[in-house]
Each structure stands twice: as structure tokens, then as C-alpha cells.
Write a protein that holds these residues in place. Structure first.
Motif, PDB file in Angstrom:
ATOM      1  N   THR A 148       0.844  -1.198   0.000  1.00 25.86           N
ATOM      2  CA  THR A 148       0.000   0.000   0.000  1.00 25.86           C
ATOM      3  C   THR A 148       0.876   1.244   0.000  1.00 25.86           C
ATOM      4  N   ASP A 149       0.392   2.254  -0.696  1.00 17.36           N
ATOM      5  CA  ASP A 149       1.042   3.558  -0.721  1.00 17.36           C
ATOM      6  C   ASP A 149      -0.084   4.586  -0.738  1.00 17.36           C
ATOM      7  N   GLY A 150      -0.534   4.968   0.451  1.00 18.71           N
ATOM      8  CA  GLY A 150      -1.668   5.883   0.547  1.00 18.71           C
ATOM      9  C   GLY A 150      -2.926   5.213   0.041  1.00 18.71           C
ATOM     10  N   ALA A 151      -3.562   5.848  -0.947  1.00 17.14           N
ATOM     11  CA  ALA A 151      -4.805   5.311  -1.497  1.00 17.14           C
ATOM     12  C   ALA A 151      -4.567   4.271  -2.590  1.00 17.14           C
ATOM     13  N   ARG A 152      -3.292   4.046  -2.950  1.00 20.59           N
ATOM     14  CA  ARG A 152      -2.967   3.065  -3.992  1.00 20.59           C
ATOM     15  C   ARG A 152      -2.529   1.766  -3.351  1.00 20.59           C
ATOM     16  N   VAL A 153      -3.123   0.666  -3.832  1.00 18.75           N
ATOM     17  CA  VAL A 153      -2.760  -0.673  -3.360  1.00 18.75           C
ATOM     18  C   VAL A 153      -2.321  -1.485  -4.569  1.00 18.75           C
ATOM     19  N   SER A 154      -1.139  -2.090  -4.462  1.00 17.02           N
ATOM     20  CA  SER A 154      -0.613  -2.927  -5.545  1.00 17.02           C
ATOM     21  C   SER A 154      -0.640  -4.382  -5.097  1.00 17.02           C
ATOM     22  N   VAL A 155      -1.166  -5.228  -5.964  1.00 20.76           N
ATOM     23  CA  VAL A 155      -1.247  -6.656  -5.674  1.00 20.76           C
ATOM     24  C   VAL A 155      -0.458  -7.399  -6.741  1.00 20.76           C
ATOM     25  N   GLY A 156       0.480  -8.216  -6.303  1.00 18.77           N
ATOM     26  CA  GLY A 156       1.249  -9.047  -7.218  1.00 18.77           C
ATOM     27  C   GLY A 156       0.772 -10.490  -7.103  1.00 18.77           C
ATOM     28  N   LEU A 157       0.262 -11.010  -8.205  1.00 16.47           N
ATOM     29  CA  LEU A 157      -0.203 -12.399  -8.213  1.00 16.47           C
ATOM     30  C   LEU A 157       0.926 -13.290  -8.728  1.00 16.47           C
ATOM     31  N   PRO A 158       0.940 -14.554  -8.331  1.00 18.47           N
ATOM     32  CA  PRO A 158       2.033 -15.445  -8.746  1.00 18.47           C
ATOM     33  C   PRO A 158       2.059 -15.676 -10.262  1.00 18.47           C
ATOM     34  N   ARG A 159       3.260 -15.908 -10.782  1.00 18.62           N
ATOM     35  CA  ARG A 159       3.433 -16.232 -12.202  1.00 18.62           C
ATOM     36  C   ARG A 159       2.544 -17.428 -12.550  1.00 18.62           C
ATOM     37  N   GLY A 160       1.944 -17.393 -13.710  1.00 17.39           N
ATOM     38  CA  GLY A 160       1.103 -18.490 -14.161  1.00 17.39           C
ATOM     39  C   GLY A 160      -0.368 -18.326 -13.790  1.00 17.39           C
ATOM     40  N   THR A 161      -0.708 -17.269 -13.038  1.00 17.53           N
ATOM     41  CA  THR A 161      -2.113 -17.015 -12.688  1.00 17.53           C
ATOM     42  C   THR A 161      -2.858 -16.581 -13.946  1.00 17.53           C
ATOM     43  N   GLU A 162      -4.061 -17.075 -14.111  1.00 19.32           N
ATOM     44  CA  GLU A 162      -4.891 -16.686 -15.256  1.00 19.32           C
ATOM     45  C   GLU A 162      -5.209 -15.198 -15.178  1.00 19.32           C
ATOM     46  N   PRO A 163      -5.347 -14.519 -16.326  1.00 17.27           N
ATOM     47  CA  PRO A 163      -5.766 -13.113 -16.301  1.00 17.27           C
ATOM     48  C   PRO A 163      -7.146 -12.987 -15.630  1.00 17.27           C
ATOM     49  N   LEU A 164      -7.370 -11.859 -14.975  1.00 21.81           N
ATOM     50  CA  LEU A 164      -8.624 -11.648 -14.255  1.00 21.81           C
ATOM     51  C   LEU A 164      -9.729 -11.159 -15.185  1.00 21.81           C
ATOM     52  N   THR A 165     -10.923 -11.678 -14.977  1.00 22.39           N
ATOM     53  CA  THR A 165     -12.098 -11.143 -15.671  1.00 22.39           C
ATOM     54  C   THR A 165     -12.435  -9.797 -15.034  1.00 22.39           C
ATOM     55  N   ARG A 166     -13.297  -9.056 -15.663  1.00 13.81           N
ATOM     56  CA  ARG A 166     -13.733  -7.770 -15.110  1.00 13.81           C
ATOM     57  C   ARG A 166     -14.383  -7.969 -13.741  1.00 13.81           C
ATOM     58  N   THR A 167     -15.198  -9.028 -13.614  1.00  9.87           N
ATOM     59  CA  THR A 167     -15.857  -9.306 -12.337  1.00  9.87           C
ATOM     60  C   THR A 167     -14.838  -9.693 -11.271  1.00  9.87           C
ATOM     61  N   ALA A 168     -13.842 -10.504 -11.626  1.00 15.10           N
ATOM     62  CA  ALA A 168     -12.809 -10.900 -10.668  1.00 15.10           C
ATOM     63  C   ALA A 168     -12.033  -9.675 -10.194  1.00 15.10           C
ATOM     64  N   LEU A 169     -11.715  -8.770 -11.111  1.00 17.31           N
ATOM     65  CA  LEU A 169     -11.017  -7.546 -10.733  1.00 17.31           C
ATOM     66  C   LEU A 169     -11.882  -6.707  -9.790  1.00 17.31           C
ATOM     67  N   SER A 170     -13.183  -6.662 -10.036  1.00 17.45           N
ATOM     68  CA  SER A 170     -14.096  -5.929  -9.151  1.00 17.45           C
ATOM     69  C   SER A 170     -14.156  -6.563  -7.770  1.00 17.45           C
ATOM     70  N   GLN A 171     -14.196  -7.895  -7.722  1.00 14.90           N
ATOM     71  CA  GLN A 171     -14.185  -8.576  -6.425  1.00 14.90           C
ATOM     72  C   GLN A 171     -12.959  -8.164  -5.618  1.00 14.90           C
ATOM     73  N   LEU A 172     -11.813  -8.231  -6.262  1.00 13.99           N
ATOM     74  CA  LEU A 172     -10.553  -7.916  -5.598  1.00 13.99           C
ATOM     75  C   LEU A 172     -10.495  -6.441  -5.203  1.00 13.99           C
ATOM     76  N   THR A 173     -10.850  -5.562  -6.121  1.00 12.33           N
ATOM     77  CA  THR A 173     -10.804  -4.119  -5.861  1.00 12.33           C
ATOM     78  C   THR A 173     -11.727  -3.730  -4.715  1.00 12.33           C
ATOM     79  N   CYS A 174     -12.947  -4.223  -4.720  1.00  3.36           N
ATOM     80  CA  CYS A 174     -13.917  -3.843  -3.683  1.00  3.36           C
ATOM     81  C   CYS A 174     -13.531  -4.396  -2.320  1.00  3.36           C
ATOM     82  N   THR A 175     -13.007  -5.616  -2.278  1.00  3.95           N
ATOM     83  CA  THR A 175     -12.544  -6.187  -1.013  1.00  3.95           C
ATOM     84  C   THR A 175     -11.385  -5.357  -0.469  1.00  3.95           C
ATOM     85  N   ILE A 176     -10.445  -4.994  -1.335  1.00  7.75           N
ATOM     86  CA  ILE A 176      -9.297  -4.184  -0.912  1.00  7.75           C
ATOM     87  C   ILE A 176      -9.749  -2.796  -0.459  1.00  7.75           C
TER      88      ILE A 176
END
Length: 183
Positions: A108-136
Motif C-alpha cells: 500500500t502507498d496511501g490510497a494506492r494498493v498494488s497486488v502481485g499475483l504469482p506467475r502463471g495465474t490466469e488473467p482476471l475477468t472484469r468481475t474478478a477484478l471488481s471482487q478484488l478491488t472492492c474487497t481491498i
């Protein structure tokens, strides 16, 4: 002259009155209901709840979850990637997040949060990105409030998700649903 109630009738009437009085006492304590009232510091010993966002019929729903241990954004992310438990699954909640081979990194850096997923992870769908963003965004808001970070809002959170070899995705807390919860 005949009594209005027989002995059995008087006993039944007293029982009914007793039950009615007990029900009234139990159903109302005399305190009017109110919404959330902000008043001073949080009580000690009360743990904040994570709100994890899952999917039901193509709709994001926030689910409150009490979890022992330290409350931080990284823990919220780990719990989200585990997916809904059996009880939530029976309520029709699912996830679009892919399974992970290892724990994601969260910075985290203030209002910005960076998440690094492991190599080989499938790309996120729009809904998956929303799940992650809203939880964060929700977790960041709770962590900020706990550390005296007044003025923060979930909508101010910006999330960058990086998957080595697959690229980056960006999300913002301003797209998160309001207070819909499925408990």
C-alpha cells in the motif's frame, strides 16, 4: 349469581397476561432504533469485520466475515482468494478469481494498493477484478479508520494487479456496490 370466569378460565387468563407481559418485555427494551452513530474511539476488544466480495447471479455482494488475527489488507486478499465457504456456497455465492499457486503480495502507498499475483495465474475477468478491488477498498477503509486515517473513503482506493508475464489490470473503489450484504 354466576362467576364470569371459572377457575380454569381465570388461570388461563392469568397465563395469557403473563405471556403477553413477557413478550412485551422481551421484544422492546425501550431504546429507539437508529442508524450508525459515529461517537468517539472504537471500543477495545471488538474486532472489525472484513467485507469480502463474492458473486451471485452476476452481481457483487459484500459478505461480512469476522476472522481472528491481525486485520490487514493482505489477510483480506488471502481470504477472498480462498473463495466462499460451504455455507455461502449454499446461498449461491461464487467467485471468479482464479486459484493461486502461492500467496499474493500486497503493498500500500496511501490510497494506492498494488497486488502481485504469482506467475502463471490466469488473467482476471472484469468481475474478478471488481471482487478484488472492492474487497481491498473496504479493507483499506477499515485499516485507515483504525489508524486514525480520517477522511478516507473506499472510493478513493486505486488498485493495480500485476501478473508476471500476463500484464496489469487497474481498478477503483468508486465502482464498488454500496452496502449490499448477504449474511
Amino acid at each position: 349469581m354466576r362467576p364470569l370466569l371459572t377457575r380454569r378460565g381465570r388461570r388461563a387468563a392469568r397465563s395469557g397476561l403473563s405471556l403477553t407481559a413477557a413478550a412485551l418485555l422481551l421484544s422492546s427494551c425501550g431504546i429507539p432504533s437508529t442508524g450508525v452513530v459515529e461517537a468517539g474511539e472504537a471500543a477495545t476488544g471488538i474486532r472489525p469485520a472484513y467485507v469480502l466480495y463474492f458473486v451471485r447471479q452476476d452481481t457483487l455482494l459484500g459478505v461480512r466475515s469476522q476472522v481472528p488475527g491481525t486485520f490487514d489488507i493482505g489477510t483480506a486478499v488471502e481470504l477472498l482468494f480462498r473463495g466462499p465457504d460451504a455455507i455461502l456456497g449454499r446461498k449461491g455465492l461464487t467467485t471468479e478469481l482464479p486459484p493461486l499457486a502461492s500467496t499474493p503480495t500486497v503493498r500500500t502507498d496511501g490510497a494506492r494498493v498494488s497486488v502481485g499475483l504469482p506467475r502463471g495465474t490466469e488473467p482476471l475477468t472484469r468481475t474478478a477484478l471488481s471482487q478484488l478491488t472492492c474487497t481491498i477498498a473496504n479493507a483499506r477503509l477499515v485499516v485507515s479508520a483504525g489508524s486514525g486515517g480520517g477522511g478516507d473513503t473506499a472510493s478513493s482506493t486505486k488498485v493495480t494487479v500485476t501478473i508476471p508475464g500476463a500484464g496489469q489490470a487497474e481498478g477503483s473503489g468508486d465502482t464498488c456496490p454500496g452496502s449490499a450484504t448477504a449474511e
